[in-house]
Design a protein around this motif. Structure first.
Motif, PDB file in Angstrom:
ATOM      1  N   ALA A   1       0.937  18.960  -8.716  1.00 34.16           N
ATOM      2  CA  ALA A   1       2.307  18.695  -8.478  1.00 34.16           C
ATOM      3  C   ALA A   1       2.662  19.772  -8.773  1.00 34.16           C
ATOM      4  N   LEU A   2       2.051  20.451 -10.307  1.00 31.93           N
ATOM      5  CA  LEU A   2       2.580  21.688 -10.813  1.00 31.93           C
ATOM      6  C   LEU A   2       2.527  22.547  -9.996  1.00 31.93           C
ATOM      7  N   LEU A   3       1.229  22.778  -9.231  1.00 28.67           N
ATOM      8  CA  LEU A   3       0.580  24.194  -8.627  1.00 28.67           C
ATOM      9  C   LEU A   3       1.781  24.243  -7.465  1.00 28.67           C
ATOM     10  N   ALA A   4       2.293  22.960  -6.539  1.00 28.68           N
ATOM     11  CA  ALA A   4       2.957  23.271  -5.505  1.00 28.68           C
ATOM     12  C   ALA A   4       4.093  23.343  -5.676  1.00 28.68           C
ATOM     13  N   MET A   5       4.274  23.195  -6.842  1.00 25.24           N
ATOM     14  CA  MET A   5       6.208  24.113  -7.295  1.00 25.24           C
ATOM     15  C   MET A   5       5.774  25.819  -7.135  1.00 25.24           C
TER      16      MET A   5
ATOM     17  N   ASP B   1       8.885  28.625 -22.681  1.00 23.81           N
ATOM     18  CA  ASP B   1       8.009  28.954 -23.747  1.00 23.81           C
ATOM     19  C   ASP B   1       7.057  29.780 -22.637  1.00 23.81           C
ATOM     20  N   GLU B   2       7.035  30.808 -22.221  1.00 26.12           N
ATOM     21  CA  GLU B   2       5.345  31.230 -21.708  1.00 26.12           C
ATOM     22  C   GLU B   2       3.946  30.913 -22.528  1.00 26.12           C
ATOM     23  N   GLU B   3       4.500  31.555 -23.305  1.00 25.95           N
ATOM     24  CA  GLU B   3       3.184  31.870 -24.915  1.00 25.95           C
ATOM     25  C   GLU B   3       3.136  30.177 -25.333  1.00 25.95           C
ATOM     26  N   ALA B   4       4.101  29.135 -25.158  1.00 22.02           N
ATOM     27  CA  ALA B   4       3.366  28.002 -25.898  1.00 22.02           C
ATOM     28  C   ALA B   4       2.860  27.656 -24.486  1.00 22.02           C
ATOM     29  N   VAL B   5       3.709  27.900 -23.095  1.00 20.35           N
ATOM     30  CA  VAL B   5       2.680  27.379 -21.485  1.00 20.35           C
ATOM     31  C   VAL B   5       1.077  27.911 -21.384  1.00 20.35           C
ATOM     32  N   ARG B   6       1.294  28.869 -21.958  1.00 25.45           N
ATOM     33  CA  ARG B   6      -0.097  28.717 -21.631  1.00 25.45           C
ATOM     34  C   ARG B   6      -1.756  29.339 -22.206  1.00 25.45           C
ATOM     35  N   ALA B   7      -0.908  28.883 -23.705  1.00 27.11           N
ATOM     36  CA  ALA B   7      -1.972  27.786 -24.867  1.00 27.11           C
ATOM     37  C   ALA B   7      -1.998  26.477 -24.967  1.00 27.11           C
TER      38      ALA B   7
ATOM     39  N   LEU C   1       5.832  29.501 -13.444  1.00 24.92           N
ATOM     40  CA  LEU C   1       6.753  28.965 -12.674  1.00 24.92           C
ATOM     41  C   LEU C   1       7.821  28.129 -13.648  1.00 24.92           C
ATOM     42  N   ILE C   2       7.596  28.436 -15.215  1.00 28.72           N
ATOM     43  CA  ILE C   2       9.185  28.815 -15.991  1.00 28.72           C
ATOM     44  C   ILE C   2      10.543  29.629 -15.384  1.00 28.72           C
ATOM     45  N   ARG C   3       9.806  30.720 -14.244  1.00 32.77           N
ATOM     46  CA  ARG C   3      10.588  31.967 -13.952  1.00 32.77           C
ATOM     47  C   ARG C   3      11.206  31.669 -12.168  1.00 32.77           C
ATOM     48  N   THR C   4      10.510  30.165 -11.766  1.00 37.20           N
ATOM     49  CA  THR C   4      11.201  29.894 -10.423  1.00 37.20           C
ATOM     50  C   THR C   4      10.849  28.781  -9.949  1.00 37.20           C
ATOM     51  N   ALA C   5      10.539  27.772 -10.800  1.00 34.52           N
ATOM     52  CA  ALA C   5      10.943  26.791 -11.101  1.00 34.52           C
ATOM     53  C   ALA C   5      11.910  25.608 -11.453  1.00 34.52           C
ATOM     54  N   ASP C   6      12.806  24.501 -11.337  1.00 32.27           N
ATOM     55  CA  ASP C   6      14.318  24.354 -12.217  1.00 32.27           C
ATOM     56  C   ASP C   6      13.756  22.848 -13.486  1.00 32.27           C
ATOM     57  N   ILE C   7      14.383  23.764 -14.985  1.00 30.70           N
ATOM     58  CA  ILE C   7      13.946  22.191 -15.421  1.00 30.70           C
ATOM     59  C   ILE C   7      13.622  21.041 -14.774  1.00 30.70           C
ATOM     60  N   GLU C   8      14.499  19.767 -13.923  1.00 36.83           N
ATOM     61  CA  GLU C   8      14.707  18.921 -13.763  1.00 36.83           C
ATOM     62  C   GLU C   8      13.390  18.652 -12.332  1.00 36.83           C
TER      63      GLU C   8
END
Length: 220
Positions: free
Chosen positions: A146-150, A199-205, A105-112
């Protein structure tokens, strides 16, 4: 009566008894008041909740569809038992699905979009602090789905929603009383922070820790 012994509130034309009884039954399941493997009749549950048997039967059928209880012909409903192996398998599948999807989602979703989930994350923490188990699980469910729906895959969301229902665990009341549920709730805020930071690594962790932590914590 609800799982805490209080009477069901008047519907006021806004909610059906079926829905209200269903919430009370879920609360009783979560608190462990309805035991896995035990068979409960609709008339007995109706007397407990202070309503007629009809909405209880309807609510129990909803729980059957959710995989929380099974029908026992001429007897009633049996609370389904979830083995440690099943819980491990459900958690493994969730990790395989949710971790890469949320990281992506970091690459496809918006911060908003991530910021818009802040109120739900805060709601999870508030519910945990109050010991509101139904509120906690509902808010937790909304945020995760909601996260997965993004990602734009409705079938994926449905699969995870089903896994979440089937892996419901007991003993949350004790965790809430001990103050350990609130720490788990705050992990959602850390996850959003990592997503917003990109931060992809932080999200994964965060996802790995949260799913593993929930599996261990709720089964304690």
């Amino acid at each position: 009566m609800t799982a805490d012994g209080s009477a069901l509130t008047p519907l006021g034309g806004r909610r059906r008894y079926r829905d209200q009884v269903g919430d009370a039954l879920r609360a009783a399941l979560i608190a462990g008041e309805l035991k896995p493997g035990e068979v409960y009749s609709a008339p007995a549950l109706a007397a407990r909740f202070g309503v007629s048997a009809t909405p209880v039967r309807e609510a129990m059928l909803d729980l059957v569809r959710e995989g929380l209880v099974d029908t026992m012909p001429n007897k009633g409903f049996r609370v389904t038992e979830v083995s440690e192996r099943q819980l491990d398998e459900y958690t493994q599948i969730r990790k395989l699905i949710e971790i890469p999807v949320v990281v992506g989602l970091i690459r496809t979703a918006d911060i908003e979009q991530f910021e818009a989930l802040r109120p739900q994350a805060d709601e999870i923490v508030r519910a945990a602090a109050k010991g509101d188990l139904i509120g906690y699980l509902e808010a937790d469910n909304r945020l995760h789905l909601a996260l997965l729906a993004m990602a734009g895959n409705e079938h994926l969301v449905a699969v995870v929603a089903d896994l979440r229902k089937r892996s419901r665990l007991f003993g949350l009341q004790e965790l809430a009383v001990a103050g350990r549920l609130e720490a788990s709730a705050r992990e959602h805020i850390s996850l959003l922070d990592a997503l917003i930071a990109g931060d992809e690594e932080a999200v994964r962790a965060c996802m790995e820790h949260h799913l593993s932590h929930v599996r261990t914590l709720w089964a304690s």
